[in-house]
Design a protein around this motif. Structure first.
Motif, short mmCIF file in Angstrom:
data_model
loop_
_atom_site.label_atom_id
_atom_site.label_comp_id
_atom_site.label_asym_id
_atom_site.label_seq_id
_atom_site.Cartn_x
_atom_site.Cartn_y
_atom_site.Cartn_z
N GLY A 211 0.94 -1.08 -0.22
CA GLY A 211 -0.01 -0.20 0.03
C GLY A 211 0.70 1.33 0.08
N PRO A 212 0.19 2.31 -0.36
CA PRO A 212 1.13 3.54 -0.43
C PRO A 212 1.31 3.81 1.10
CG PRO A 212 -0.84 3.87 -1.49
CD PRO A 212 -1.17 2.55 -0.78
N GLY A 213 2.70 4.38 1.10
CA GLY A 213 2.84 4.49 2.50
C GLY A 213 2.10 5.62 3.19
N GLY A 214 1.80 5.23 4.58
CA GLY A 214 0.92 6.04 5.20
C GLY A 214 -0.42 5.76 5.13
N SER A 215 -0.64 4.75 4.60
CA SER A 215 -2.03 4.29 4.36
C SER A 215 -2.55 3.36 5.33
CB SER A 215 -2.53 3.82 3.08
OG SER A 215 -1.78 2.64 2.73
N ALA A 216 -1.73 2.89 6.26
CA ALA A 216 -2.10 2.10 7.41
C ALA A 216 -2.90 0.76 6.72
CB ALA A 216 -3.01 2.56 8.21
N THR A 217 -2.20 0.46 5.92
CA THR A 217 -2.84 -0.98 5.26
C THR A 217 -2.19 -2.20 5.90
OG1 THR A 217 -3.13 0.13 3.17
CG2 THR A 217 -3.04 -2.21 2.99
N SER A 218 -2.97 -3.17 6.42
CA SER A 218 -2.68 -4.01 7.37
C SER A 218 -3.85 -5.16 7.41
CB SER A 218 -2.20 -3.54 8.64
OG SER A 218 -1.68 -4.82 9.38
N THR A 219 -3.49 -6.15 8.28
CA THR A 219 -4.33 -7.28 8.71
C THR A 219 -5.36 -6.78 9.73
OG1 THR A 219 -3.03 -8.92 7.64
CG2 THR A 219 -4.71 -9.57 9.16
N VAL A 220 -6.57 -7.10 10.08
CA VAL A 220 -7.49 -7.02 10.97
C VAL A 220 -8.09 -8.39 11.53
CG1 VAL A 220 -9.61 -5.96 12.02
CG2 VAL A 220 -7.98 -4.61 10.40
N LEU A 221 -7.71 -8.69 12.78
CA LEU A 221 -8.25 -9.75 13.39
C LEU A 221 -9.34 -9.82 14.21
CD1 LEU A 221 -4.61 -11.41 14.07
CD2 LEU A 221 -5.81 -12.00 12.06
N ALA A 222 -10.23 -10.96 14.10
CA ALA A 222 -11.37 -10.88 14.97
C ALA A 222 -11.30 -12.18 15.73
CB ALA A 222 -12.65 -10.80 14.47
N ASP A 223 -11.13 -12.44 16.89
CA ASP A 223 -11.02 -13.78 17.55
C ASP A 223 -11.67 -14.15 18.91
OD1 ASP A 223 -9.64 -16.26 17.43
OD2 ASP A 223 -7.98 -15.31 18.56
N PRO A 224 -12.90 -14.10 18.80
CA PRO A 224 -13.94 -13.38 17.83
C PRO A 224 -13.86 -12.13 18.61
CG PRO A 224 -15.21 -14.84 19.44
CD PRO A 224 -13.76 -14.78 19.91
N VAL A 225 -14.86 -11.20 17.66
CA VAL A 225 -15.13 -9.98 18.12
C VAL A 225 -16.76 -9.99 18.48
CG1 VAL A 225 -15.64 -8.98 15.75
CG2 VAL A 225 -15.17 -7.51 17.76
N LEU A 226 -17.26 -9.38 19.49
CA LEU A 226 -18.79 -9.50 19.66
C LEU A 226 -19.50 -8.04 19.01
CD1 LEU A 226 -18.96 -11.10 23.20
CD2 LEU A 226 -18.98 -12.14 21.02
N VAL A 227 -20.50 -8.21 18.51
CA VAL A 227 -21.21 -7.07 17.89
C VAL A 227 -22.53 -7.10 18.20
CG1 VAL A 227 -19.19 -6.50 16.28
CG2 VAL A 227 -21.42 -7.95 15.54
N PRO A 228 -23.54 -5.92 18.27
CA PRO A 228 -24.81 -6.15 18.51
C PRO A 228 -25.41 -6.99 17.20
CG PRO A 228 -24.07 -4.13 19.06
CD PRO A 228 -22.90 -4.78 18.52
N ALA A 229 -26.34 -7.79 17.26
CA ALA A 229 -27.02 -8.42 16.22
C ALA A 229 -27.58 -7.54 14.98
CB ALA A 229 -27.89 -9.52 16.56
N ASP A 230 -27.95 -6.31 15.46
CA ASP A 230 -28.56 -5.17 14.76
C ASP A 230 -27.34 -4.29 13.99
OD1 ASP A 230 -27.76 -3.55 16.58
OD2 ASP A 230 -29.51 -2.84 17.02
N ALA A 231 -26.05 -4.99 14.11
CA ALA A 231 -25.15 -4.24 13.56
C ALA A 231 -24.86 -4.98 12.04
CB ALA A 231 -23.58 -4.56 13.99
N MET A 232 -25.79 -6.03 11.65
CA MET A 232 -25.84 -6.63 10.27
C MET A 232 -26.13 -5.48 9.41
SD MET A 232 -28.22 -9.86 9.01
CE MET A 232 -27.51 -10.80 10.27
#
Length: 284
Positions: A211-232
C-alpha cells in the motif's frame, strides 16, 4: 462553500504540506482525515437528511482523483471510506450516518481474505491501494465473494471470527464494513459494521511494502469480536448482491480515479459472471 472549494483549501493547507512525510515516513494522514471531515468531505456522499453532502459516486471520484495527485495515501483512505459509506448509506444506522456526515467517523472495508497464512502475508488485494513501487493488483473474486470468516448469534449478540487482509486505515478507522459467512442462510454472505473499538478486534504489526506509505494498510483480526446483532448490514446472506452492485462498482471506479487510469479490464464485475464464480467456489 462548494465541496470543490473546500477540497482545494484542504489540499493546499493540510494535505500537500504533509504529503512527503506521509509517504516517506509512513505516517497515517490523521491531520488530513480530520480536515476532510471538518470540510464536509468525509460526509460528501451521505444524504442531506443526516447532514451530509448528498453527493454520489461522480463527486467521490473527483475528490479521490484530485487528492491522489497530492497524496496517494490519503486518496487510498478516501477510496475505502467512500466505498464503505456507500454500503452504510443503504443499511447503516442513523447514528453512524450522522457521525459520518458530521466528519467525526472514518470507515473502511474489511472484506478480502486469502486461503493460507503464507498467502495472507504475501497477497495485496483490497481497499483500492497500490503496492510499493507502483504495482496495482485487484481483489480476486473469491477473496471478496466467498468469505471464510464466520458469524454465530447468541441472543442479541453476534460473534464474528476471521482474518481480513489489506484493510486500509487498519487501526485508524472508526468502523469496518466486514463480511462473513451467513448465520443461517444457505448461501451468499453477510455484511456487518464493526466498531474499531470492539474488544478482541486487533491489528498485528503492520507488514512493510504494502500500500501507499502512510495508508496504514494491514491485517485486522477478530478472534472473535462481539457486535450487536443489529450491526448486520442488510439481511443474512444478502451481502453478495451488495458487494456486486455497490462495493465493486464504487471500489473500481475510485481505484481508477486514484490511479489516473480507466477501470482495469482484468476484473469482471458483471453480476452474472461473479455469481457463477461465487457459486463454483462455494461448491468446491
Amino acid at each position: 462553500m462548494s465541496y470543490r472549494t473546500a477540497l482545494s483549501e484542504v489540499l493546499t493547507s493540510v494535505i500537500e504540506p504533509a504529503a512527503e512525510a506521509t509517504g516517506i515516513e509512513g505516517r497515517f494522514p490523521r491531520g488530513a482525515v480530520t480536515a476532510l471531515g471538518r470540510a464536509g468531505l468525509l460526509g460528501l456522499t451521505v444524504c442531506t437528511e443526516f447532514g451530509g453532502g448528498g453527493r454520489g459516486l461522480p463527486e467521490a471520484v473527483e475528490v479521490v482523483a484530485r487528492t491522489a495527485r497530492v497524496c496517494p495515501a490519503t486518496a487510498a483512505v478516501l477510496q475505502s471510506h467512500y466505498t464503505a459509506v456507500a454500503v452504510i448509506e443503504s443499511y447503516g444506522s442513523p447514528w453512524v450516518r450522522g457521525e459520518i456526515a458530521a466528519g467525526r467517523h472514518l470507515s473502511s472495508l474489511a472484506l478480502a481474505e486469502t486461503g493460507t497464512e503464507t498467502e495472507k502475508e504475501k497477497e495485496m488485494d483490497v481497499g483500492g491501494v497500490a503496492a510499493q513501487g507502483g504495482a496495482d493488483r485487484q481483489p480476486t473474486q473469491d477473496q471478496l465473494l466467498v468469505p471464510r470468516s464466520t458469524a454465530a448469534r447468541s441472543g442479541d449478540v453476534a460473534a464474528l471470527r476471521g482474518r481480513k487482509n489489506q484493510v486500509v486505515a487498519a487501526g485508524e478507522a472508526d468502523s469496518y464494513v466486514w463480511s462473513s459467512r451467513p448465520l443461517a442462510a444457505p448461501d451468499g454472505l453477510t455484511l456487518w459494521v464493526v466498531p474499531a473499538h470492539a474488544p478482541d478486534l486487533f491489528v498485528p504489526a503492520r507488514p512493510g511494502g504494502v500500500g501507499p506509505g502512510g495508508s496504514a494498510t494491514s491485517t485486522v483480526l477478530a478472534d472473535p469480536v462481539l457486535v450487536p446483532a443489529d450491526a448486520m448490514l442488510g439481511g443474512d446472506g444478502t451481502g453478495l448482491d451488495t458487494v456486486l452492485r455497490t462495493v465493486l462498482p464504487w471500489l473500481l471506479e475510485l481505484r481508477a480515479a486514484g490511479a489516473g487510469a480507466l477501470r482495469p479490464p482484468a476484473v469482471d464485475v458483471s453480476v452474472g459472471a461473479a455469481r457463477r464464480h461465487a457459486g463454483s467456489l462455494a461448491s468446491s
